[in-house]
Design a protein around this motif. Structure first.
Motif, PDB file in Angstrom:
ATOM      1  N   ARG A  74       0.849  -1.191   0.000  1.00 13.94           N
ATOM      2  CA  ARG A  74       0.000   0.000   0.000  1.00 13.94           C
ATOM      3  C   ARG A  74       0.882   1.237   0.000  1.00 13.94           C
ATOM      4  O   ARG A  74       2.046   1.198   0.379  1.00 13.94           O
ATOM      5  CB  ARG A  74      -0.909   0.029   1.236  1.00 13.94           C
ATOM      6  CG  ARG A  74      -1.924  -1.097   1.321  1.00 13.94           C
ATOM      7  CD  ARG A  74      -2.979  -0.989   0.261  1.00 13.94           C
ATOM      8  NE  ARG A  74      -3.962  -2.045   0.402  1.00 13.94           N
ATOM      9  CZ  ARG A  74      -5.052  -1.960   1.167  1.00 13.94           C
ATOM     10  NH1 ARG A  74      -5.280  -0.876   1.859  1.00 13.94           N
ATOM     11  NH2 ARG A  74      -5.899  -2.963   1.234  1.00 13.94           N
ATOM     12  N   ASN A  86      -8.363  -9.144   2.233  1.00 17.66           N
ATOM     13  CA  ASN A  86      -9.043  -8.281   1.257  1.00 17.66           C
ATOM     14  C   ASN A  86     -10.072  -9.020   0.396  1.00 17.66           C
ATOM     15  O   ASN A  86     -10.235  -8.707  -0.777  1.00 17.66           O
ATOM     16  CB  ASN A  86      -8.018  -7.583   0.335  1.00 17.66           C
ATOM     17  CG  ASN A  86      -7.000  -6.788   1.116  1.00 17.66           C
ATOM     18  OD1 ASN A  86      -7.355  -6.057   2.036  1.00 17.66           O
ATOM     19  ND2 ASN A  86      -5.735  -6.952   0.787  1.00 17.66           N
ATOM     20  N   LEU A 135      -5.008   2.828  -4.573  1.00 17.86           N
ATOM     21  CA  LEU A 135      -4.966   1.397  -4.893  1.00 17.86           C
ATOM     22  C   LEU A 135      -5.006   1.176  -6.397  1.00 17.86           C
ATOM     23  O   LEU A 135      -5.605   1.966  -7.129  1.00 17.86           O
ATOM     24  CB  LEU A 135      -6.195   0.696  -4.321  1.00 17.86           C
ATOM     25  CG  LEU A 135      -6.281   0.441  -2.838  1.00 17.86           C
ATOM     26  CD1 LEU A 135      -7.589  -0.267  -2.539  1.00 17.86           C
ATOM     27  CD2 LEU A 135      -5.121  -0.389  -2.377  1.00 17.86           C
ATOM     28  N   ALA A 164     -11.154  -3.560   0.311  1.00 14.46           N
ATOM     29  CA  ALA A 164      -9.934  -2.990   0.871  1.00 14.46           C
ATOM     30  C   ALA A 164     -10.297  -1.763   1.688  1.00 14.46           C
ATOM     31  O   ALA A 164     -11.145  -0.972   1.284  1.00 14.46           O
ATOM     32  CB  ALA A 164      -8.960  -2.612  -0.236  1.00 14.46           C
ATOM     33  N   THR A 202      -8.970   1.723   2.786  1.00 16.03           N
ATOM     34  CA  THR A 202      -7.951   2.619   2.261  1.00 16.03           C
ATOM     35  C   THR A 202      -8.406   4.059   2.465  1.00 16.03           C
ATOM     36  O   THR A 202      -9.421   4.313   3.097  1.00 16.03           O
ATOM     37  CB  THR A 202      -7.682   2.300   0.770  1.00 16.03           C
ATOM     38  OG1 THR A 202      -6.599   3.091   0.314  1.00 16.03           O
ATOM     39  CG2 THR A 202      -8.895   2.555  -0.097  1.00 16.03           C
TER      40      THR A 202
END
Lengths: 98, 203
Positions: free
Chosen positions: A12, B69, B141, B154, B156
């Protein structure tokens, strides 16, 4: 900007993570710290490594799984040499090669 | 829980239901909408413990996803992976009163937790051929179909908000779970970007 591979979520972007400073600092036991001088306590509490080279440090995946983990990072190149879970010992890293 | 007849969705003030009737869906690159009041239950436990996974399966009918995920779905219930010991059970509105006590009962004697977080978040739905282009403006992503496809999720950051992104099909369609207090901002941001790609409002 660099990628950090969270041991749980995968690679990430750096902005998803928070930095938690030096890893593997062991808190003295109550029996130990009752015997410690102020200087020794200050050494434990404030004094941190500041190497030019490989640094073992903690990161937290704030915007992802919110887990803490350890990272071995080269402070000059920012290369991430290892990522490993909390509680695991620091891996051996050949610093000469870097 | 708020009485259902008094309840308003977090994005109610945008008048989405009225705008959904204005059409344009056939030519739109992006269709945005809100899926409000979903039941979201946070569960924590040990995925390696068969007692825990069996308990979840017996109450929800869904296997706990252990791969990072990913999402498992059966019928109306989905389980979303959040972390190595943390998941969301997500389903249609107003099912907390039934599922939370059932899960607590099933977890008795285990080191596990059940927390109803339904009221904390709303879901912005985004779909259409240009949905990826909109998301790419705010998410770091890689959403290329070879990397991120249906059944994946995910957590994020999306334009400074913490979100959970779940791809539900390959149109592509995504659910964006966001805290209600951030949803006004995130909706305005998303709508502004989506306008560049031809926007319609979904029901």
């Amino acid at each position: 900007m660099f990628l950090i591979t969270c041991p749980y979520c995968g690679a990430r972007d750096e902005h998803e993570f928070g930095y938690g400073h030096e890893a593997h600092i062991v808190r003295p036991t109550p029996a130990e710290y009752e015997q410690m001088s102020d200087a020794e306590w200050a050494q434990y509490l404030f004094m941190r490594k500041n190497p030019k080279g490989v640094h073992f440090e903690r990161w937290v995946h704030t915007k992802g799984c919110r887990r803490w983990f350890n990272v071995a990072r080269h402070t000059v190149t920012h290369e991430i040499l290892a990522v490993y879970e909390m509680g695991k010992p620091a891996p051996q890293i050949d610093t000469e090669k870097k | 829980m708020v009485e259902a007849y008094q309840r308003r969705s977090a994005l109610n003030h945008f008048g989405l239901a009225a705008r959904a009737n204005q059409g344009g869906h056939a030519t739109a690159g992006v269709i945005l909408g809100e899926s409000a009041h979903r039941t979201i239950i946070n569960i924590r436990g040990d995925a390696n413990d068969a007692a825990f996974t069996n308990a979840v399966k017996s109450v929800t009918g869904v296997d706990v996803p252990t791969k990072a995920n990913t999402v498992n779905k059966a019928g109306e219930v989905s389980i979303l992976w959040l972390g190595p010991d943390e998941w969301w059970v997500v389903t249609t509105p107003d099912r907390s009163d039934e599922l939370v006590p059932a899960l607590r009962q099933a977890f008795q004697g285990q080191h596990a937790a059940v927390i109803d977080v339904s009221e904390s978040r709303t879901v912005i739905t985004i779909s259409g051929a240009k949905a990826r282009d909109v998301l790419a403006r705010g998410i770091s992503l890689d959403l290329h179909p070879q990397v991120f496809g249906p059944g994946q999720c995910a957590q994020t950051g999306m334009s400074k908000c913490n979100v959970l992104l779940h791809q539900t099909d390959d149109k592509p369609s995504y659910d964006i779970y966001v805290l209600k207090s951030f949803s006004d901002y995130l909706w305005q941001w998303t709508e502004k970007i989506a306008t560049n790609f031809g926007l319609a409002i979904g029901a």
